[in-house]
Design a protein around this motif. Sequence first.
Motif, PDB file in Angstrom:
ATOM      1  N   SER A  63       9.715  48.312  23.677  1.00  0.00           N
ATOM      2  CA  SER A  63       8.301  47.937  23.653  1.00  0.00           C
ATOM      3  C   SER A  63       7.922  47.190  24.924  1.00  0.00           C
ATOM      4  O   SER A  63       8.782  46.683  25.657  1.00  0.00           O
ATOM      5  CB  SER A  63       8.009  47.054  22.452  1.00  0.00           C
TER       6      SER A  63
ATOM      7  N   LEU B 221      21.481  52.175  13.827  1.00  0.00           N
ATOM      8  CA  LEU B 221      21.087  52.992  14.976  1.00  0.00           C
ATOM      9  C   LEU B 221      20.087  52.312  15.898  1.00  0.00           C
ATOM     10  O   LEU B 221      20.031  52.613  17.083  1.00  0.00           O
ATOM     11  CB  LEU B 221      20.568  54.346  14.495  1.00  0.00           C
ATOM     12  N   TRP B 222      19.290  51.380  15.366  1.00  0.00           N
ATOM     13  CA  TRP B 222      18.340  50.706  16.261  1.00  0.00           C
ATOM     14  C   TRP B 222      19.112  49.895  17.300  1.00  0.00           C
ATOM     15  O   TRP B 222      18.647  49.741  18.427  1.00  0.00           O
ATOM     16  CB  TRP B 222      17.346  49.845  15.478  1.00  0.00           C
TER      17      TRP B 222
ATOM     18  N   TYR C 272      16.077  57.366  12.992  1.00  0.00           N
ATOM     19  CA  TYR C 272      16.471  58.179  14.140  1.00  0.00           C
ATOM     20  C   TYR C 272      16.830  59.603  13.710  1.00  0.00           C
ATOM     21  O   TYR C 272      16.708  60.539  14.491  1.00  0.00           O
ATOM     22  CB  TYR C 272      17.599  57.490  14.923  1.00  0.00           C
TER      23      TYR C 272
ATOM     24  N   ASP D 287      19.301  53.857   7.060  1.00  0.00           N
ATOM     25  CA  ASP D 287      19.230  53.995   8.520  1.00  0.00           C
ATOM     26  C   ASP D 287      18.878  55.436   8.901  1.00  0.00           C
ATOM     27  O   ASP D 287      19.685  56.139   9.507  1.00  0.00           O
ATOM     28  CB  ASP D 287      20.587  53.600   9.105  1.00  0.00           C
TER      29      ASP D 287
ATOM     30  N   ARG E  93      18.854  50.292  21.367  1.00  0.00           N
ATOM     31  CA  ARG E  93      18.610  49.186  22.295  1.00  0.00           C
ATOM     32  C   ARG E  93      19.713  49.039  23.336  1.00  0.00           C
ATOM     33  O   ARG E  93      19.539  48.330  24.333  1.00  0.00           O
ATOM     34  CB  ARG E  93      18.457  47.873  21.530  1.00  0.00           C
TER      35      ARG E  93
ATOM     36  N   GLU F 148       9.257  43.627  25.026  1.00  0.00           N
ATOM     37  CA  GLU F 148      10.686  43.501  25.320  1.00  0.00           C
ATOM     38  C   GLU F 148      10.947  43.634  26.823  1.00  0.00           C
ATOM     39  O   GLU F 148      11.782  42.924  27.386  1.00  0.00           O
ATOM     40  CB  GLU F 148      11.479  44.590  24.576  1.00  0.00           C
TER      41      GLU F 148
ATOM     42  N   LEU G 205      13.765  44.583  11.670  1.00  0.00           N
ATOM     43  CA  LEU G 205      13.923  45.224  12.978  1.00  0.00           C
ATOM     44  C   LEU G 205      14.661  46.562  12.920  1.00  0.00           C
ATOM     45  O   LEU G 205      14.794  47.244  13.933  1.00  0.00           O
ATOM     46  CB  LEU G 205      14.700  44.293  13.924  1.00  0.00           C
ATOM     47  N   THR G 206      15.146  46.941  11.752  1.00  0.00           N
ATOM     48  CA  THR G 206      16.095  48.044  11.635  1.00  0.00           C
ATOM     49  C   THR G 206      15.508  49.434  11.855  1.00  0.00           C
ATOM     50  O   THR G 206      16.255  50.416  11.890  1.00  0.00           O
ATOM     51  CB  THR G 206      16.809  47.962  10.280  1.00  0.00           C
TER      52      THR G 206
ATOM     53  N   PRO H 199      23.336  53.292   4.333  1.00  0.00           N
ATOM     54  CA  PRO H 199      22.492  52.142   3.979  1.00  0.00           C
ATOM     55  C   PRO H 199      22.493  51.119   5.118  1.00  0.00           C
ATOM     56  O   PRO H 199      23.484  51.022   5.851  1.00  0.00           O
ATOM     57  CB  PRO H 199      23.177  51.566   2.737  1.00  0.00           C
ATOM     58  N   LEU H 200      21.424  50.388   5.270  1.00  0.00           N
ATOM     59  CA  LEU H 200      21.353  49.349   6.302  1.00  0.00           C
ATOM     60  C   LEU H 200      22.002  48.056   5.798  1.00  0.00           C
ATOM     61  O   LEU H 200      22.132  47.863   4.582  1.00  0.00           O
ATOM     62  CB  LEU H 200      19.893  49.126   6.704  1.00  0.00           C
ATOM     63  N   PRO H 201      22.415  47.177   6.714  1.00  0.00           N
ATOM     64  CA  PRO H 201      23.084  45.933   6.292  1.00  0.00           C
ATOM     65  C   PRO H 201      22.248  45.151   5.269  1.00  0.00           C
ATOM     66  O   PRO H 201      21.076  44.865   5.512  1.00  0.00           O
ATOM     67  CB  PRO H 201      23.201  45.142   7.604  1.00  0.00           C
TER      68      PRO H 201
ATOM     69  N   GLY I  69      13.639  50.027  14.602  1.00  0.00           N
ATOM     70  CA  GLY I  69      13.504  50.193  16.035  1.00  0.00           C
ATOM     71  C   GLY I  69      12.136  49.828  16.583  1.00  0.00           C
ATOM     72  O   GLY I  69      11.870  50.017  17.768  1.00  0.00           O
ATOM     73  N   PHE I  70      11.223  49.314  15.730  1.00  0.00           N
ATOM     74  CA  PHE I  70      10.022  48.653  16.251  1.00  0.00           C
ATOM     75  C   PHE I  70      10.454  47.244  16.654  1.00  0.00           C
ATOM     76  O   PHE I  70      11.311  46.635  16.005  1.00  0.00           O
ATOM     77  CB  PHE I  70       8.931  48.535  15.167  1.00  0.00           C
ATOM     78  N   SER I  71       9.852  46.713  17.708  1.00  0.00           N
ATOM     79  CA  SER I  71      10.233  45.381  18.153  1.00  0.00           C
ATOM     80  C   SER I  71       9.520  44.309  17.341  1.00  0.00           C
ATOM     81  O   SER I  71       8.509  44.559  16.689  1.00  0.00           O
ATOM     82  CB  SER I  71       9.891  45.207  19.635  1.00  0.00           C
TER      83      SER I  71
END
Lengths: 247, 247
Positions: free
Chosen positions: A203, A53-54, B34, B31, A58, A206, B198-199, B101-103, B201-203
């Motif tokens: 951010s 989802l991130w 969000y 994930d 983006r 970015e 990064l997953t 789950p995230l990658p 959503g913070f940069s």
Amino acid sequence: MQTPDDGARARRPEPGTADTVVLDVDGTLVDSVYHHVWAWQHAFAEVGVDVPLWQVHRAIGMGGDRLVAAVAGDAVERGVGDRLREVHDEAYERVVRTVRPLPGAEDLVTTLLEQGWRVGVASSGTREQTATALELLPDAHRLDAVVAGPDVDTTKPAADIARLCVERAGGSAGLLVGDTVWDVRTAGALGGACLGVLTGGFSEAELLDAGAFAVVGSAEDVPAALHDLAPHHRGAVTPSTREVPRA
Amino acid sequence: MQTPDDGARARRPEPGTADTVVLDVDGTLVDSVYHHVWAWQHAFAEVGVDVPLWQVHRAIGMGGDRLVAAVAGDAVERGVGDRLREVHDEAYERVVRTVRPLPGAEDLVTTLLEQGWRVGVASSGTREQTATALELLPDAHRLDAVVAGPDVDTTKPAADIARLCVERAGGSAGLLVGDTVWDVRTAGALGGACLGVLTGGFSEAELLDAGAFAVVGSAEDVPAALHDLAPHHRGAVTPSTREVPRA
């Protein structure tokens, strides 16, 4: 002290180089970015495509016609792109009543008109989504121009949508205000500058790295950031000499 | 070339300074960031408190006991804090089935165990939310420790939750992996280092500025980033000499 990517960052534009402020809508005027993320998540889940989802977040701000391929690849776009956009739009519709204006957005158009700018909005959303968002802004009827995604062949980050906005506003050169790197790149494609706001969840770094000449907190801080660049400072246009069309 | 805030960034830790990897859950393994933003939005809307969602997003990862005051102020926390958390938890429960789950997260625990680490998770979520998230990871039963928000008096960014995780894992010093600045600050409070992902959503810049020694894309990239720091490289602990508790 200089940083390595100073070269990529835009310089503050010179006063007098722009006469029209082109405002983004989602994440800039109304707090709808996370609603769009939710609606896309719903859509991707329905067709069984796994997308972090991130990365959807983006990609918000580029046109929906581009977003699917950008986050899920060309094969998904070819196979289920239209279905995804359909489910997204339906899902977004179900939550749109909880979208709120962002701090300072409710009188931003009026304040910018008072500074002597022509003011338009250019959104990648549908006409209906854009109109619904503008209903939250009491002074939206004072806008010189409203352009939505379907009004152009190629959405952000192509320049078309911003160029049409400046044209419809009767201006000659645009300065963009937006919350995403797509707004910044749209400004670049137009040959203009972009002021970033943090309210879309990108951010500061970015937005600066993409080329924003400055980044402020929210719509609330935009008039102060544009004050010295505004037409009334160069005497070219004053509020009293221009007609503000009522939509 | 140095950048102005190099001083604020953490140096890469020395191999052998940590024996336990403390993994964050939301946004790092699953994930769900969000989904939490959506659930908080729902909660704030229900009690009529206006909070820009990007600020809610940036507060995800601190404990729910801290989030309300952090984004809406102490008065809102005193007045409706418990109600907000209740509505958030109910709303989150309604969408949790769409959390994925995230990658790289599905076999991360196994890979880290093979590198010789003790491995625990420390989440600010409730015990139930944490357990539900871990059901998505086939190798979660191999974790040395699981700590959730209610297991400690003070949640992230206080060190308590990470300290308890290292202790329960039978380790002596922790290295954190997380997606938020709260994870990074928790590591700092513990006296340890933090690898960012990064997953959530913070940069990258936000995580580095908070003190992460490095930032990688997702859970998938964590083993390579920790490889040279792992215990099997210092010969202190090898997978064959340690017992992996089965939950």
